[in-house]
Design an enzyme around this catalytic site. Sequence first.
Site, PDB file in Angstrom:
ATOM      1  N   GLY A   3      -9.289  11.969   7.266  1.00  0.00           N
ATOM      2  CA  GLY A   3     -10.112  11.993   6.069  1.00  0.00           C
ATOM      3  C   GLY A   3      -9.544  12.979   5.064  1.00  0.00           C
ATOM      4  O   GLY A   3      -8.337  13.201   5.011  1.00  0.00           O
ATOM      5  N   GLU A   4     -10.416  13.567   4.251  1.00  0.00           N
ATOM      6  CA  GLU A   4     -10.022  14.562   3.240  1.00  0.00           C
ATOM      7  C   GLU A   4      -9.120  13.984   2.146  1.00  0.00           C
ATOM      8  O   GLU A   4      -8.560  14.723   1.349  1.00  0.00           O
ATOM      9  CB  GLU A   4      -9.250  15.736   3.863  1.00  0.00           C
ATOM     10  CG  GLU A   4      -9.960  16.518   4.907  1.00  0.00           C
ATOM     11  CD  GLU A   4      -9.089  17.630   5.481  1.00  0.00           C
ATOM     12  OE1 GLU A   4      -8.023  17.952   4.901  1.00  0.00           O
ATOM     13  OE2 GLU A   4      -9.480  18.198   6.518  1.00  0.00           O
ATOM     14  N   GLY A   5      -8.932  12.673   2.106  1.00  0.00           N
ATOM     15  CA  GLY A   5      -7.972  12.108   1.162  1.00  0.00           C
ATOM     16  C   GLY A   5      -6.537  12.261   1.620  1.00  0.00           C
ATOM     17  O   GLY A   5      -5.608  12.012   0.846  1.00  0.00           O
TER      18      GLY A   5
ATOM     19  N   GLU B 217     -12.988  12.371   1.268  1.00  0.00           N
ATOM     20  CA  GLU B 217     -14.317  12.886   1.611  1.00  0.00           C
ATOM     21  C   GLU B 217     -14.254  13.874   2.771  1.00  0.00           C
ATOM     22  O   GLU B 217     -13.259  13.974   3.487  1.00  0.00           O
ATOM     23  CB  GLU B 217     -15.256  11.737   1.969  1.00  0.00           C
ATOM     24  CG  GLU B 217     -14.679  10.689   2.917  1.00  0.00           C
ATOM     25  CD  GLU B 217     -14.236  11.202   4.276  1.00  0.00           C
ATOM     26  OE1 GLU B 217     -14.984  12.008   4.870  1.00  0.00           O
ATOM     27  OE2 GLU B 217     -13.163  10.812   4.761  1.00  0.00           O
TER      28      GLU B 217
END
Length: 338
Positions: A304-306, A162
């Site tokens: 974050g960001e995967g 996300e």
Amino acid sequence: MTGFASIAAFEAALADLREPDADAAADARVRQAELTKPAGSLGRLENLAIFFAGWQRRARPRIEHARAAIFAGNHGVTVHGVSAFPPSVTAQMVANFANGGAAINALSGAAGLELTVVALDLDRPTADFTVDAAMREEECLDALNRGAAVVEAGLDMLVLGEMGIGNSTAAAALCARSFAGGVAGWVGPGTGVDGHGVARKAEVIERALAFHGAAPRTAFETLRRVGGREIAAIAGAVLRARQLRVPVLLDGFICTSAIAPLAAENPAIVDHCIAGHCSAEPGHKRLLALLGLDPLLSLDMRLGEGSGAAVAANIVRSALAAHDRMATFAEAAVSASL
């Protein structure tokens, strides 16, 4: 319709979860016992191979088509100064994803993942959930379905992540509403706020929980009241993946918080999920323990960001490569009495 036509359809899908193929998992377990190594000597790599065999329904699972899906959303609760960055950074980072300049671009490429980025109405933040539900029913259902839409039959693995300024506040609120206990244990620095900022986040969440205290504590209502579009999209993707028996690799605290309301309603929702890593955000370790998920990695990541899940995808590839490519004792003419 590949997702959820109504709230009732979402609730029915959550109540009736598919199981892995026990025969394929058993066959994979037999193969592990025949490979040229002492039993159990590859540790969790062996368990990963068996896990993927069950969900992929084949004794020798593989990763040929894996997707990293990153969802982005903006949050009205940022009006209370809960983040170190302004909401405009969400759109700027989505542009960075599109230009190939973010960590997830590099890490998904290194892991052989097809990268999909879904921006959810960034020009229209969710409502301030201290005074209203974050999303109307139709908005939350739309977000769930936009998440479900990234999942298709034939995917060998789905990596989720996300981006959204303010979403660590939403994540903490989701966890606090889904599980017993106070707010303080769920609140952390997020993008880097100081001690005063953490206290402010906790106070904002306390007000939100009080405001929504009389509302039903169903998974859908919790997501729409104190969640965010990108978080609801992750929940939709996880549930759709379960319908299609696609194994899921979760990222950090915010990503994992998306299934907290689902797990509170049906704990078996985590059975097709693997925690890619344990992030440095304080609530993540607590959440993983409550969900019964043992992370593959712990690298003090909190981007974050995967990103953490993408790194962990390489571990999965290693596990399946060993399971598939090693010789058996019979093939190698090696004594099985190691």
